[in-house]
Scaffold this motif. Sequence first.
Motif, PDB file in Angstrom:
ATOM      1  N   LEU A 166      74.077 -29.185  18.453  1.00 60.58           N
ATOM      2  CA  LEU A 166      74.672 -27.869  18.225  1.00 60.58           C
ATOM      3  C   LEU A 166      73.892 -26.793  18.986  1.00 60.58           C
ATOM      4  O   LEU A 166      74.487 -25.904  19.608  1.00 60.58           O
ATOM      5  N   TYR A 167      72.583 -26.870  18.920  1.00 59.87           N
ATOM      6  CA  TYR A 167      71.738 -25.881  19.611  1.00 59.87           C
ATOM      7  C   TYR A 167      72.000 -25.883  21.116  1.00 59.87           C
ATOM      8  O   TYR A 167      72.280 -24.838  21.716  1.00 59.87           O
ATOM      9  N   THR A 168      71.895 -27.047  21.736  1.00 56.86           N
ATOM     10  CA  THR A 168      72.070 -27.103  23.189  1.00 56.86           C
ATOM     11  C   THR A 168      73.504 -26.766  23.581  1.00 56.86           C
ATOM     12  O   THR A 168      73.733 -26.111  24.605  1.00 56.86           O
ATOM     13  N   GLY A 169      74.470 -27.184  22.759  1.00 49.38           N
ATOM     14  CA  GLY A 169      75.856 -26.854  23.053  1.00 49.38           C
ATOM     15  C   GLY A 169      76.123 -25.367  22.955  1.00 49.38           C
ATOM     16  O   GLY A 169      76.830 -24.784  23.801  1.00 49.38           O
ATOM     17  N   ALA A 235      69.689 -25.610  14.293  1.00 54.55           N
ATOM     18  CA  ALA A 235      69.941 -25.131  15.655  1.00 54.55           C
ATOM     19  C   ALA A 235      69.266 -23.780  15.883  1.00 54.55           C
ATOM     20  O   ALA A 235      68.655 -23.532  16.933  1.00 54.55           O
ATOM     21  N   ARG A 236      69.364 -22.881  14.919  1.00 52.82           N
ATOM     22  CA  ARG A 236      68.722 -21.566  15.056  1.00 52.82           C
ATOM     23  C   ARG A 236      67.203 -21.691  15.057  1.00 52.82           C
ATOM     24  O   ARG A 236      66.511 -20.894  15.714  1.00 52.82           O
ATOM     25  N   PHE A 237      66.684 -22.680  14.340  1.00 51.24           N
ATOM     26  CA  PHE A 237      65.241 -22.949  14.368  1.00 51.24           C
ATOM     27  C   PHE A 237      64.797 -23.357  15.766  1.00 51.24           C
ATOM     28  O   PHE A 237      63.806 -22.837  16.299  1.00 51.24           O
ATOM     29  N   TYR A 238      65.540 -24.257  16.398  1.00 47.11           N
ATOM     30  CA  TYR A 238      65.206 -24.665  17.761  1.00 47.11           C
ATOM     31  C   TYR A 238      65.247 -23.459  18.714  1.00 47.11           C
ATOM     32  O   TYR A 238      64.432 -23.350  19.636  1.00 47.11           O
ATOM     33  N   PHE A 239      66.211 -22.583  18.514  1.00 48.17           N
ATOM     34  CA  PHE A 239      66.378 -21.419  19.390  1.00 48.17           C
ATOM     35  C   PHE A 239      65.231 -20.429  19.255  1.00 48.17           C
ATOM     36  O   PHE A 239      64.746 -19.887  20.248  1.00 48.17           O
TER      37      PHE A 239
END
Length: 465
Positions: A166-169, A235-239
């Motif tokens: 989800l993050y990379t997408g 996903a927001r954590f990765y960002f």
Amino acid sequence: GLFAFAVHVGGYVVPTGVAHRAYTAVAELINDDHDGMEFTQGSGDNWKSDTFAAQLIGHTFIAGMLEPTYGNHLILDLSGDGFSTDRMQVLKRTALAIAPQSLLRARGFLETGTDGPTLTGVEVQVEPGKWLKFEPKDGTRWIMAKVTLFALANFLLQCFHTGIHLYTGAVTSAIKRSIPVGTNFGKAIQPNSLQTIFALFEQAAALHASHGAAFSGSVWNCNITEIWTLTVDIARFYFSTPDPPKDILGITDSSPDWWAGSSQSFYAPISNFADVVAAESTSDPINALALANLQTELQHVGIATSQSSVDVTTSEGLAKLTKNLLFVAGICHSHMYLGREFFTPLMGFVETAPFGHYLQPGWSIWDSLGFEAVVTKIWFTVPSTISQQMILAYGTTSGFSPGVPELGDGPYLVASNSNLNAAVTTFRASLDASRQQVYGIFGDFKNGTFVPGYLYPRQVKKPFG
């Protein structure tokens, strides 16, 4: 398709106690590349090795879920309890709250040394309010306890894996909608975009669609709305994480070289490349409007919130976006190849509640009959949930060998006399040196051990499939 057909047919006739060996044999037969290597590192009885189990935690993405206790002792706490405010630990506990009750909660205890991690004990909640601890001397019950721990770890792994997609997408979508391909940033990020979009849709269908996907009943019966919310949070954590090696994988200056497969070796090359890309992109006024649009799109797709501190119109903010994207999509995602060990019994179960009965004291008879006899008694033929996870594991953990795109491969369509071209050349050379460094730490594939071969140099022989 052929593997999926074989698994579905096998589910009716193959005893569960030998299912993992049987399906591994099918996978090897279908690939038939004569590389002389086993399909999994835990093949045969290697998965029963306590060294292998400890390394499957310490050498991989799972290391990021570990917590220190005292001295050189660590805990992989999959009980759902805990007080750590580290974002990774909070997300882990959130995922455990969603995990189905068919997965017994567990805790793994490890010691660290110069030779790597050692798994010394496992606690399992065999029934509400009742925890039992197991050690290597406990025979078949020790094996069941380890399988219980890794079944839950696999569930968590797929939660964080889904978050990566989800993050990379989301980030890629924002870039594609705002950054012209001909700009410096567009050229630098283009090699990651199409593959990411394809993988996002593939993963959405397989893992977290509302009907018939892994989290919605085919493997685990979860509240899919809660899974979606968790995936967004991950996903927001990765960002937004300021230090991906530390915040995601738990790597600090004092971490041993083996921690998380020495993933930190790749962060300096990624960071240096990202700094140049960002500087080149923000120094040209012609890119200002595109970067402002990117900032808006990141908020529009939901990956950046109003509280986000990332401002991609600045060199520092754009560099941060690039560093996180390349490290998460390129290095953390490579760790998902460890999911191939689902083809072994150690990681190959999606339900462990039936073990609770056999983990109780007084069942020493099963020490002589063995783990395979226990699981065949519980499930004579293979449950459909295991079959579906086998198919998912086969589809998402194949492709170790030459021909598979790797971080830095490109193509980077930049002018040969540009600063960006020089950065690409340095980036590739540095990544090659990092891969060689990881290989130097862990060495060749060996029986009874797990090495992060997916981070090795391209020329090192690896399992195919």
